[in-house]
Design a protein around this motif. Structure first.
Motif, PDB file in Angstrom:
ATOM      1  N   MET A 203       0.827  -1.204   0.000  1.00 57.17           N
ATOM      2  CA  MET A 203       0.000   0.000   0.000  1.00 57.17           C
ATOM      3  C   MET A 203       0.862   1.256   0.000  1.00 57.17           C
ATOM      4  O   MET A 203       0.506   2.273  -0.608  1.00 57.17           O
ATOM      5  N   GLN A 204       2.016   1.202   0.668  1.00 59.50           N
ATOM      6  CA  GLN A 204       2.932   2.330   0.624  1.00 59.50           C
ATOM      7  C   GLN A 204       3.475   2.533  -0.785  1.00 59.50           C
ATOM      8  O   GLN A 204       3.608   3.663  -1.255  1.00 59.50           O
ATOM      9  N   GLU A 205       3.779   1.426  -1.480  1.00 60.84           N
ATOM     10  CA  GLU A 205       4.238   1.528  -2.863  1.00 60.84           C
ATOM     11  C   GLU A 205       3.154   2.141  -3.747  1.00 60.84           C
ATOM     12  O   GLU A 205       3.435   2.992  -4.596  1.00 60.84           O
ATOM     13  N   VAL A 206       1.903   1.707  -3.542  1.00 61.45           N
ATOM     14  CA  VAL A 206       0.793   2.236  -4.338  1.00 61.45           C
ATOM     15  C   VAL A 206       0.653   3.737  -4.121  1.00 61.45           C
ATOM     16  O   VAL A 206       0.458   4.509  -5.066  1.00 61.45           O
ATOM     17  N   SER A 207       0.778   4.177  -2.865  1.00 57.25           N
ATOM     18  CA  SER A 207       0.636   5.610  -2.581  1.00 57.25           C
ATOM     19  C   SER A 207       1.793   6.411  -3.169  1.00 57.25           C
ATOM     20  O   SER A 207       1.608   7.535  -3.641  1.00 57.25           O
ATOM     21  N   GLN A 208       2.995   5.846  -3.151  1.00 58.52           N
ATOM     22  CA  GLN A 208       4.150   6.535  -3.718  1.00 58.52           C
ATOM     23  C   GLN A 208       4.071   6.646  -5.233  1.00 58.52           C
ATOM     24  O   GLN A 208       4.731   7.496  -5.837  1.00 58.52           O
ATOM     25  N   GLU A 209       3.269   5.782  -5.841  1.00 55.82           N
ATOM     26  CA  GLU A 209       3.056   5.859  -7.288  1.00 55.82           C
ATOM     27  C   GLU A 209       1.992   6.889  -7.643  1.00 55.82           C
ATOM     28  O   GLU A 209       1.605   7.012  -8.801  1.00 55.82           O
ATOM     29  N   GLY A 210       1.495   7.630  -6.647  1.00 52.54           N
ATOM     30  CA  GLY A 210       0.530   8.682  -6.905  1.00 52.54           C
ATOM     31  C   GLY A 210      -0.910   8.235  -6.867  1.00 52.54           C
ATOM     32  O   GLY A 210      -1.807   8.991  -7.259  1.00 52.54           O
ATOM     33  N   ARG A 211      -1.167   7.013  -6.363  1.00 53.79           N
ATOM     34  CA  ARG A 211      -2.532   6.526  -6.271  1.00 53.79           C
ATOM     35  C   ARG A 211      -3.104   6.814  -4.888  1.00 53.79           C
ATOM     36  O   ARG A 211      -2.384   7.019  -3.924  1.00 53.79           O
ATOM     37  N   THR A 212      -4.415   6.782  -4.808  1.00 56.55           N
ATOM     38  CA  THR A 212      -5.124   7.131  -3.578  1.00 56.55           C
ATOM     39  C   THR A 212      -5.499   5.864  -2.815  1.00 56.55           C
ATOM     40  O   THR A 212      -5.931   4.883  -3.428  1.00 56.55           O
ATOM     41  N   VAL A 213      -5.334   5.892  -1.490  1.00 61.32           N
ATOM     42  CA  VAL A 213      -5.665   4.738  -0.657  1.00 61.32           C
ATOM     43  C   VAL A 213      -6.571   5.186   0.481  1.00 61.32           C
ATOM     44  O   VAL A 213      -6.272   6.168   1.173  1.00 61.32           O
ATOM     45  N   LEU A 214      -7.689   4.492   0.660  1.00 65.02           N
ATOM     46  CA  LEU A 214      -8.546   4.655   1.837  1.00 65.02           C
ATOM     47  C   LEU A 214      -8.472   3.361   2.630  1.00 65.02           C
ATOM     48  O   LEU A 214      -8.762   2.285   2.101  1.00 65.02           O
ATOM     49  N   PHE A 215      -8.079   3.476   3.886  1.00 68.03           N
ATOM     50  CA  PHE A 215      -7.745   2.304   4.690  1.00 68.03           C
ATOM     51  C   PHE A 215      -8.508   2.351   6.003  1.00 68.03           C
ATOM     52  O   PHE A 215      -8.323   3.261   6.816  1.00 68.03           O
ATOM     53  N   VAL A 216      -9.390   1.383   6.225  1.00 68.60           N
ATOM     54  CA  VAL A 216     -10.124   1.248   7.483  1.00 68.60           C
ATOM     55  C   VAL A 216      -9.400   0.242   8.368  1.00 68.60           C
ATOM     56  O   VAL A 216      -9.095  -0.867   7.930  1.00 68.60           O
ATOM     57  N   SER A 217      -9.123   0.630   9.606  1.00 65.79           N
ATOM     58  CA  SER A 217      -8.433  -0.288  10.504  1.00 65.79           C
ATOM     59  C   SER A 217      -8.687   0.094  11.946  1.00 65.79           C
ATOM     60  O   SER A 217      -8.910   1.268  12.273  1.00 65.79           O
ATOM     61  N   HIS A 218      -8.661  -0.919  12.826  1.00 67.58           N
ATOM     62  CA  HIS A 218      -8.697  -0.690  14.265  1.00 67.58           C
ATOM     63  C   HIS A 218      -7.282  -0.677  14.842  1.00 67.58           C
ATOM     64  O   HIS A 218      -7.119  -0.449  16.044  1.00 67.58           O
TER      65      HIS A 218
END
Length: 425
Positions: A203-218
């Motif tokens: 997910m960090q790689e995806v974000s560094q490629e300029g993509r958007t991430v929405l992440f739900v977590s406890h």
């Protein structure tokens, strides 16, 4: 959309509790025939059937491309509903959501998979659903399979997969087929710790490629380490939106955050640990011994851990703490230096932290009890179990050079300096 990946305005989602939204013909006919009798006898629909529940209310949200946003809140706060509305799985009752870009979603185990198809076939099916061409899927196929670690079972129907295999393959497909927006719910809790770390790295790689991430977590440690922004939901509304450390601290201080983590940690239903040792209670206490959600920067405080040794361990059991900054980086690690007890019973370990040591701002403390025998083993490991706000309320203090607030660095010790005339000058 003002160059936004996601734009939400006034979004609400209402559910009718106790109401059956879908009926077969027989049930509908029965209800129709008995309606006059219910009317004559004064029978009314149950109160539960008429209750309305707003899972989301008045959601306004702007997410620019390339941002990693963590969605946090207690169970039932509306986190999963928000992702379902954004991904168009569920229609909002009111409001409007605009999405610019191709969505990759992982909202529950096996989302978008057909149980009768093999893992190989589901990769192509899921890719087609995401709008990928067969050529694009083929180009990414080997990378997806390697990441999912299900090569041996690739030609087995996924209905025979374990939940862990399901989520590994589902995440691999969602994260590798070049989605411009990736929505991930708390499904990573199914995988083991090594695979969770692997997913976070992806997910960090995806974000560094300029993509958007929405992440739900406890997992607050995941939110702090992965996200550049966090959003706190309470009862379907956004109550905090900003830096992850600030939002997580707001969650811990809120009513909804009770029992998740605070300056006072107690797991009443099932103590943290195993059949060797259990952590019963932990707290941050000020110099008077009182539980303290906030401490002044120049005041000492303690971190206390109360634990029970249930049986003799081959290695000595050492309580330890790992203190993290709001950006997820570790400030320091400290292990109990006192001789650890060996006999079964309840024990209390106290870590003394001096004043003028921390920087201004929020900190999150991982609690652990570990044995150091032939291998290091964490019998207890609670991420982000305690939170603490260190504040500098003194403006113009000479020892602070007239500055009150956060300075660069994880720590801010007040060290001894001397200034004297240089006789050689």
């Amino acid at each position: 959309m003002d160059n936004l990946a996601i734009k939400a305005r006034g979004v609400g989602k209402e559910y009718l509790l106790g109401t059956r939204h879908a009926e077969d013909f027989r049930s509908a006919l029965t209800r129709l025939v008995t309606a006059p009798w219910r009317l004559l006898t004064g029978q009314r629909p149950s109160e539960e059937a008429s209750r309305r529940f707003w899972a989301l209310q008045g959601i306004d949200l702007d997410i620019p491309p390339g941002e990693v946003v963590g969605i946090i809140g207690r169970n039932g706060a509306g986190k999963s509903t928000l992702l379902k509305v954004i991904s168009r799985i569920t229609e909002p009752t009111c409001g409007r959501i605009e999405v610019r870009g191709r969505l990759g979603t992982l909202l529950e185990v096996g989302t978008g998979f057909h149980p009768e198809l093999t893992g190989r076939e589901n990769i192509f099916l899921n890719g087609a659903v995401l709008g990928m061409s067969r050529r694009e899927i083929t180009r990414k196929f080997d990378e997806i399979v390697a990441f999912s670690e299900v090569e041996t079972f690739l030609d087995t129907p996924v209905k025979r997969y374990s939940s862990g295999m399901y989520v590994r393959l589902a995440f691999a497909v969602a994260a590798h087929l070049d989605p411009e927006i990736l929505l991930v719910d708390e499904v990573l809790a199914v995988g083991d710790a090594r695979f969770q770390k692997k997913c976070l790295g992806r997910m960090q790689e995806v974000s560094q490629e300029g993509r958007t991430v929405l992440f739900v977590s406890h997992s607050m440690s995941m939110i702090l380490s992965l996200c550049s922004r966090a959003v706190l939901l309470e009862r379907g509304r956004i109550v905090a939106d900003g830096r992850p450390g600030d939002v997580v601290l707001s969650y811990y201080k809120s009513d909804d955050g009770q029992g998740a983590a605070s300056c006072d940690f107690t797991r009443r239903e099932r103590p943290a640990g195993n059949d060797t040792v259990r952590l019963l209670h932990a707290a941050v206490r000020d110099e008077n011994g009182d539980i303290a959600p906030e401490v002044d920067i120049d005041k000492p405080f303690t971190v206390t851990l109360t634990y029970e040794i249930l049986k003799h361990s081959p290695g000595q059991l050492h309580p330890n703490i790992r203190v993290n900054r709001s950006d997820g980086s570790m400030a320091f690690f400290s292990i109990c230096s006192a001789p650890p007890p060996k006999e079964p019973g309840v024990h209390r370990a106290v870590c003394h932290i001096p004043g003028n040591f921390f920087n201004d701002g929020p900190y999150f403390i991982d609690l652990a009890i570990s044995s150091f025998h032939s291998l290091i083993r964490d019998h207890v490991l609670e991420y982000g179990a305690l939170c603490l706000s260190v504040r500098d309320p003194i403006e113009g203090c000479p020892t602070r050079c007239g500055y009150a607030g956060e300075m660069p660095g994880s720590l801010r010790p007040l060290l001894l300096w001397q200034v004297e005339a240089d006789q050689r000058a």
